[in-house]
Design an enzyme around this catalytic site. Sequence first.
Site, mmCIF file in Angstrom:
data_model
loop_
_atom_site.group_PDB
_atom_site.id
_atom_site.type_symbol
_atom_site.label_atom_id
_atom_site.label_comp_id
_atom_site.label_asym_id
_atom_site.label_seq_id
_atom_site.Cartn_x
_atom_site.Cartn_y
_atom_site.Cartn_z
ATOM 1 N N ARG A 1 -1.281 9.255 1.258
ATOM 2 C CA ARG A 1 -2.694 9.504 0.932
ATOM 3 C C ARG A 1 -3.049 10.970 0.754
ATOM 4 O O ARG A 1 -3.891 11.313 -0.056
ATOM 5 C CB ARG A 1 -3.585 8.931 2.046
ATOM 6 C CG ARG A 1 -3.683 7.468 1.957
ATOM 7 C CD ARG A 1 -4.665 6.899 2.922
ATOM 8 N NE ARG A 1 -4.565 5.453 2.782
ATOM 9 C CZ ARG A 1 -5.041 4.587 3.632
ATOM 10 N NH1 ARG A 1 -5.667 4.991 4.698
ATOM 11 N NH2 ARG A 1 -4.904 3.304 3.420
ATOM 12 N N ARG B 1 -1.575 9.268 8.792
ATOM 13 C CA ARG B 1 -1.350 7.856 9.116
ATOM 14 C C ARG B 1 -0.848 7.061 7.914
ATOM 15 O O ARG B 1 -1.363 7.196 6.806
ATOM 16 C CB ARG B 1 -2.663 7.245 9.617
ATOM 17 C CG ARG B 1 -2.611 5.764 9.828
ATOM 18 C CD ARG B 1 -3.892 5.260 10.435
ATOM 19 N NE ARG B 1 -5.025 5.377 9.558
ATOM 20 C CZ ARG B 1 -5.362 4.487 8.623
ATOM 21 N NH1 ARG B 1 -4.602 3.421 8.420
ATOM 22 N NH2 ARG B 1 -6.434 4.669 7.891
ATOM 23 N N HIS C 1 -11.897 9.571 6.133
ATOM 24 C CA HIS C 1 -11.619 8.156 6.387
ATOM 25 C C HIS C 1 -11.145 7.881 7.806
ATOM 26 O O HIS C 1 -11.540 6.892 8.410
ATOM 27 C CB HIS C 1 -10.556 7.720 5.384
ATOM 28 C CG HIS C 1 -10.209 6.267 5.424
ATOM 29 N ND1 HIS C 1 -11.145 5.286 5.228
ATOM 30 C CD2 HIS C 1 -9.024 5.630 5.632
ATOM 31 C CE1 HIS C 1 -10.554 4.089 5.307
ATOM 32 N NE2 HIS C 1 -9.269 4.270 5.581
ATOM 33 N N GLU D 1 0.848 -1.198 0.000
ATOM 34 C CA GLU D 1 0.000 0.000 0.000
ATOM 35 C C GLU D 1 0.881 1.245 0.000
ATOM 36 O O GLU D 1 2.098 1.172 0.184
ATOM 37 C CB GLU D 1 -0.960 -0.014 1.201
ATOM 38 C CG GLU D 1 -2.076 -1.042 1.026
ATOM 39 C CD GLU D 1 -3.064 -1.098 2.171
ATOM 40 O OE1 GLU D 1 -2.989 -0.277 3.096
ATOM 41 O OE2 GLU D 1 -3.930 -1.998 2.127
ATOM 42 N N HIS E 1 -9.371 9.451 2.507
ATOM 43 C CA HIS E 1 -8.929 8.358 1.635
ATOM 44 C C HIS E 1 -9.111 8.822 0.200
ATOM 45 O O HIS E 1 -10.168 9.341 -0.149
ATOM 46 C CB HIS E 1 -9.749 7.094 1.910
ATOM 47 C CG HIS E 1 -9.089 5.867 1.368
ATOM 48 N ND1 HIS E 1 -9.027 5.594 0.018
ATOM 49 C CD2 HIS E 1 -8.438 4.849 1.980
ATOM 50 C CE1 HIS E 1 -8.372 4.455 -0.160
ATOM 51 N NE2 HIS E 1 -7.997 3.989 1.020
HETATM 52 C C1 SIN Z 1 -7.602 0.727 2.402
HETATM 53 O O1 SIN Z 1 -7.903 -0.443 2.281
HETATM 54 O O2 SIN Z 1 -7.231 1.422 1.471
HETATM 55 C C2 SIN Z 1 -7.732 1.361 3.760
HETATM 56 C C3 SIN Z 1 -6.720 0.839 4.670
HETATM 57 C C4 SIN Z 1 -6.403 1.842 5.734
HETATM 58 O O3 SIN Z 1 -7.183 2.747 5.998
HETATM 59 O O4 SIN Z 1 -5.306 1.771 6.278
#
Ligand code: SIN
Length: 529
Positions: free
Chosen positions: A282, A382, A347, A116, A236
């Site tokens: 993000r 975060r 988010h 990620e 998000h």
């Molecule tokens: C996601 O699946 O993109 C969200 C995961 C997160 O908020 O860390």
Amino acid sequence: MSNAPPDYDLIIVGSGIAGLYAAIKAREVGLSVLLITKSSIEEASTRYAQGGIAAAVGAGDSPEKHLADTLKAGAGLVDEVAARILCSEAASRIADLSRFGVQFDSIDGQVNLGHEGAHSQPRILHARGDGTGLEIETSLSQLAQEKLEIRENTIPKKILLKPDSTGSQLAVGIESHNTLTGITESISSRHVMLATGGAGQIYKVTTNPQVSTGDGVALGYHAGAIVTDMEFVQFHPTALVLTDRPVFLISEALRGDGAQLLNDLGDRFMGRYDKSLELAPRDIVARAIVEESINTNKDHVWLDITTKTTEKSKEWLFARFPQISSVCEDAGIDISRDLIPVSPAAHYLMGGLVTNTYGETSVPGLFAIGETACTGVHGANRLASNSLLETVIFAHRAIDQIIDPKFKETIIEPVEPTYSIPSIKLTQNGSVLTASEIKKEIQNTMWAHAGVVRGREGLELAREKLEQLAKYATNTDEISDYETHSLLTVSRLMIDAALRRTESRGSHFREDFAASSENWKKHIRYQQP
Ligand code: SIN
């Protein structure tokens, strides 16, 4: 309250991963525990988490590398001591979750790690493909129901306080109200733990469920606990926002697996914003999407995972992302061949009740864990999939602290200046606005003026609007009135902090102060007098 022994060692409020894990752990070590939740046991934002839980358990990874990524994402405000604990205790807590029945996805007996944004390595454990939260919530709530006393449909109206010999107020229980039976009662305990999750419902567009109304932060604030970092809300970048259906998260794991962001002209734009492209932090991706949407006169950009279908198979894609493919299919989007319209949504709340590394707030006896707390591990932004991890790390440490005969004193340092916003005077005799009207107004106001991009003028308008709305908040036992009070408390703290922070840092972007300032490498704290 009487001098009789308390009803419980520990009352836990909230039934997401934080509350459930803490409760199961507390029972394991012999504490008497009551878990209360305002809804049903399984209804918590954990259930909707998709991506997974970060832990440096893969070959070539290390807690040090995880720490470095966490510090970088947090934009100068991460508490390094807490973050080091987060990264170094991760593997042990993952082992706990497995022991509690959570089955993480694996290939040939090896845990299958996803990638990620802003992670230097693939280190995201997931379950049921994109159903990580569902697997965790289901497994833990099942175990909790076997082992625990649970009261559903129960709102914590307030934290009961009692002065100790020095005059400081201790948390000694809660006043609860059951919304089905109508019974209000005082329940005493040696410790109270708030684990009510975040406050995404203050925004019109959010990935959070209806229950995420910031109750824990509001309760803690009203009990005198210090609150911090409220200006830092993570948006998000990629949610599916369609007028006729609930907002739905499109996990960052898709981008981790190669999905690309395209604007309405078909241009892959992230190269103009960050060298990490779609896997930039993000806040950068969210702002880029806002800018590209404005430039192309649209309310979204496109997420393209269709290339993966040529590389792998449609079956593989649908098995890796069963929830996303199914929700999109319902909306007429086949993710193996269609582009997905995406735009940012509120988010995650980085701020919350200040805690030390044992989950203790500044009110003795009162603990906070998970999104309700601010342990400092996220700083101003975060790192993806560190949130589920944070819950179990600090829940574990909090229970350890409670059972330690030599309670480890780690005082929360007073920081000056600490601000205060006056509490809302609740109307007793009915109001011209219903709770749902007030909620809608809060959500529209916060989305318009305290979203991905903020500025002084909009924030001041929002402040004025919230003060107006606060005049209509009513003091009844209705859950909607209770939640409205929480939403107003949290929004007012957020707006005040966002106005005070005259710089941009992490998730807090001020169009009138677009740069970060060294002078602002500090936290803004609040405490109700
Ligand atoms: C996601 O699946 O993109 C969200 C995961 C997160 O908020 O860390």
